[in-house]
Design a protein around this motif. Structure first.
Motif, PDB file in Angstrom:
ATOM      1  N   LEU A   1       0.858  -1.182   0.000  1.00 50.51           N
ATOM      2  CA  LEU A   1       0.000   0.000   0.000  1.00 50.51           C
ATOM      3  C   LEU A   1       0.892   1.229   0.000  1.00 50.51           C
ATOM      4  O   LEU A   1       1.755   1.379   0.879  1.00 50.51           O
ATOM      5  CB  LEU A   1      -0.899   0.018   1.240  1.00 50.51           C
ATOM      6  N   THR A   2       0.711   2.084  -1.009  1.00 46.99           N
ATOM      7  CA  THR A   2       1.438   3.342  -1.072  1.00 46.99           C
ATOM      8  C   THR A   2       0.443   4.499  -1.185  1.00 46.99           C
ATOM      9  O   THR A   2      -0.693   4.314  -1.612  1.00 46.99           O
ATOM     10  CB  THR A   2       2.403   3.397  -2.279  1.00 46.99           C
ATOM     11  N   ALA A   3       0.894   5.683  -0.808  1.00 49.71           N
ATOM     12  CA  ALA A   3       0.125   6.910  -0.985  1.00 49.71           C
ATOM     13  C   ALA A   3       1.117   8.061  -1.080  1.00 49.71           C
ATOM     14  O   ALA A   3       2.120   8.080  -0.365  1.00 49.71           O
ATOM     15  CB  ALA A   3      -0.840   7.122   0.175  1.00 49.71           C
ATOM     16  N   ASP A   4       0.843   8.976  -1.974  1.00 46.79           N
ATOM     17  CA  ASP A   4       1.732  10.120  -2.189  1.00 46.79           C
ATOM     18  C   ASP A   4       3.176   9.689  -2.420  1.00 46.79           C
ATOM     19  O   ASP A   4       4.113  10.331  -1.947  1.00 46.79           O
ATOM     20  CB  ASP A   4       1.655  11.105  -1.023  1.00 46.79           C
ATOM     21  N   GLY A   5       3.356   8.572  -3.106  1.00 45.50           N
ATOM     22  CA  GLY A   5       4.692   8.094  -3.450  1.00 45.50           C
ATOM     23  C   GLY A   5       5.456   7.410  -2.336  1.00 45.50           C
ATOM     24  O   GLY A   5       6.597   7.014  -2.520  1.00 45.50           O
ATOM     25  N   GLY A   6       4.837   7.263  -1.164  1.00 42.16           N
ATOM     26  CA  GLY A   6       5.526   6.621  -0.045  1.00 42.16           C
ATOM     27  C   GLY A   6       4.840   5.339   0.388  1.00 42.16           C
ATOM     28  O   GLY A   6       3.640   5.173   0.221  1.00 42.16           O
ATOM     29  N   GLU A   7       5.617   4.440   0.930  1.00 43.04           N
ATOM     30  CA  GLU A   7       5.082   3.168   1.419  1.00 43.04           C
ATOM     31  C   GLU A   7       4.348   3.397   2.740  1.00 43.04           C
ATOM     32  O   GLU A   7       4.881   4.007   3.663  1.00 43.04           O
ATOM     33  CB  GLU A   7       6.225   2.173   1.626  1.00 43.04           C
ATOM     34  N   ILE A   8       3.118   2.895   2.819  1.00 42.42           N
ATOM     35  CA  ILE A   8       2.319   2.992   4.037  1.00 42.42           C
ATOM     36  C   ILE A   8       2.429   1.687   4.830  1.00 42.42           C
ATOM     37  O   ILE A   8       2.680   1.684   6.020  1.00 42.42           O
ATOM     38  CB  ILE A   8       0.837   3.287   3.724  1.00 42.42           C
ATOM     39  N   MET A   9       2.213   0.566   4.138  1.00 42.92           N
ATOM     40  CA  MET A   9       2.332  -0.743   4.788  1.00 42.92           C
ATOM     41  C   MET A   9       2.440  -1.824   3.728  1.00 42.92           C
ATOM     42  O   MET A   9       2.145  -1.599   2.561  1.00 42.92           O
ATOM     43  CB  MET A   9       1.157  -1.003   5.734  1.00 42.92           C
ATOM     44  N   HIS A  10       2.865  -2.997   4.174  1.00 42.96           N
ATOM     45  CA  HIS A  10       2.947  -4.137   3.267  1.00 42.96           C
ATOM     46  C   HIS A  10       2.798  -5.421   4.063  1.00 42.96           C
ATOM     47  O   HIS A  10       2.919  -5.431   5.288  1.00 42.96           O
ATOM     48  CB  HIS A  10       4.247  -4.124   2.458  1.00 42.96           C
ATOM     49  N   GLY A  11       2.503  -6.495   3.334  1.00 40.30           N
ATOM     50  CA  GLY A  11       2.381  -7.811   3.957  1.00 40.30           C
ATOM     51  C   GLY A  11       2.773  -8.889   2.970  1.00 40.30           C
ATOM     52  O   GLY A  11       2.806  -8.668   1.760  1.00 40.30           O
ATOM     53  N   TRP A  12       3.082 -10.057   3.510  1.00 40.29           N
ATOM     54  CA  TRP A  12       3.519 -11.201   2.714  1.00 40.29           C
ATOM     55  C   TRP A  12       2.661 -12.407   3.078  1.00 40.29           C
ATOM     56  O   TRP A  12       2.400 -12.647   4.259  1.00 40.29           O
ATOM     57  CB  TRP A  12       4.970 -11.548   3.014  1.00 40.29           C
ATOM     58  N   TRP A  13       2.250 -13.188   2.064  1.00 45.30           N
ATOM     59  CA  TRP A  13       1.496 -14.415   2.288  1.00 45.30           C
ATOM     60  C   TRP A  13       1.990 -15.498   1.334  1.00 45.30           C
ATOM     61  O   TRP A  13       2.373 -15.213   0.207  1.00 45.30           O
ATOM     62  CB  TRP A  13       0.000 -14.179   2.072  1.00 45.30           C
ATOM     63  N   GLY A  14       1.968 -16.710   1.789  1.00 46.69           N
ATOM     64  CA  GLY A  14       2.386 -17.837   0.965  1.00 46.69           C
ATOM     65  C   GLY A  14       1.276 -18.378   0.087  1.00 46.69           C
ATOM     66  O   GLY A  14       1.528 -19.072  -0.887  1.00 46.69           O
ATOM     67  N   ASN A  15       0.040 -18.026   0.404  1.00 42.94           N
ATOM     68  CA  ASN A  15      -1.125 -18.564  -0.294  1.00 42.94           C
ATOM     69  C   ASN A  15      -1.796 -17.451  -1.096  1.00 42.94           C
ATOM     70  O   ASN A  15      -2.136 -16.394  -0.545  1.00 42.94           O
ATOM     71  CB  ASN A  15      -2.078 -19.148   0.755  1.00 42.94           C
ATOM     72  N   GLU A  16      -2.040 -17.687  -2.386  1.00 44.45           N
ATOM     73  CA  GLU A  16      -2.637 -16.648  -3.240  1.00 44.45           C
ATOM     74  C   GLU A  16      -4.054 -16.295  -2.812  1.00 44.45           C
ATOM     75  O   GLU A  16      -4.432 -15.120  -2.827  1.00 44.45           O
ATOM     76  CB  GLU A  16      -2.625 -17.080  -4.705  1.00 44.45           C
ATOM     77  N   SER A  17      -4.846 -17.262  -2.409  1.00 43.15           N
ATOM     78  CA  SER A  17      -6.223 -16.977  -1.977  1.00 43.15           C
ATOM     79  C   SER A  17      -6.234 -16.043  -0.778  1.00 43.15           C
ATOM     80  O   SER A  17      -7.029 -15.095  -0.725  1.00 43.15           O
ATOM     81  CB  SER A  17      -6.960 -18.271  -1.624  1.00 43.15           C
ATOM     82  N   THR A  18      -5.376 -16.293   0.172  1.00 39.53           N
ATOM     83  CA  THR A  18      -5.274 -15.424   1.346  1.00 39.53           C
ATOM     84  C   THR A  18      -4.828 -14.027   0.934  1.00 39.53           C
ATOM     85  O   THR A  18      -5.388 -13.028   1.389  1.00 39.53           O
ATOM     86  CB  THR A  18      -4.290 -16.015   2.367  1.00 39.53           C
ATOM     87  N   ALA A  19      -3.838 -13.945   0.070  1.00 38.38           N
ATOM     88  CA  ALA A  19      -3.328 -12.654  -0.381  1.00 38.38           C
ATOM     89  C   ALA A  19      -4.412 -11.864  -1.118  1.00 38.38           C
ATOM     90  O   ALA A  19      -4.547 -10.653  -0.922  1.00 38.38           O
ATOM     91  CB  ALA A  19      -2.109 -12.852  -1.283  1.00 38.38           C
ATOM     92  N   ARG A  20      -5.220 -12.536  -1.929  1.00 37.22           N
ATOM     93  CA  ARG A  20      -6.307 -11.853  -2.650  1.00 37.22           C
ATOM     94  C   ARG A  20      -7.382 -11.360  -1.683  1.00 37.22           C
ATOM     95  O   ARG A  20      -7.942 -10.278  -1.874  1.00 37.22           O
ATOM     96  CB  ARG A  20      -6.901 -12.750  -3.717  1.00 37.22           C
ATOM     97  N   ARG A  21      -7.678 -12.140  -0.645  1.00 38.63           N
ATOM     98  CA  ARG A  21      -8.643 -11.689   0.369  1.00 38.63           C
ATOM     99  C   ARG A  21      -8.118 -10.453   1.087  1.00 38.63           C
ATOM    100  O   ARG A  21      -8.858  -9.501   1.338  1.00 38.63           O
ATOM    101  CB  ARG A  21      -8.947 -12.799   1.365  1.00 38.63           C
TER     102      ARG A  21
END
Length: 65
Positions: A10-30
């Motif tokens: 997640l970025t806003a105004d060109g800066g990183e706000i937050m991020h996350g990592w998941w091993g499962n695509e379904s979880t990441a899409r949710r």
């Protein structure tokens, strides 16, 4: 240790706000959908879900079209 295959950023105004990592695509899409609902009202917010193993974007919000 590998944090996961799917990276959500997640970025806003060109800066990183937050991020996350998941091993499962379904979880990441949710999480992607959930983050749109939670953070989509932030001015200039942009979400990118990437498959790091295949070096490709899986989903982008707002839609680039």
């Amino acid at each position: 240790m590998n944090p996961g295959r799917f990276h959500l950023l997640l970025t806003a105004d060109g800066g990183e706000i937050m991020h996350g990592w998941w091993g499962n695509e379904s979880t990441a899409r949710r999480k992607f959908s959930s983050w749109i609902g939670e953070y989509g009202t932030i001015p200039s917010a942009c979400l990118v879900l990437a498959d790091e193993d295949e070096a490709r974007q899986v989903a982008v919000w707002p839609d680039e079209e």
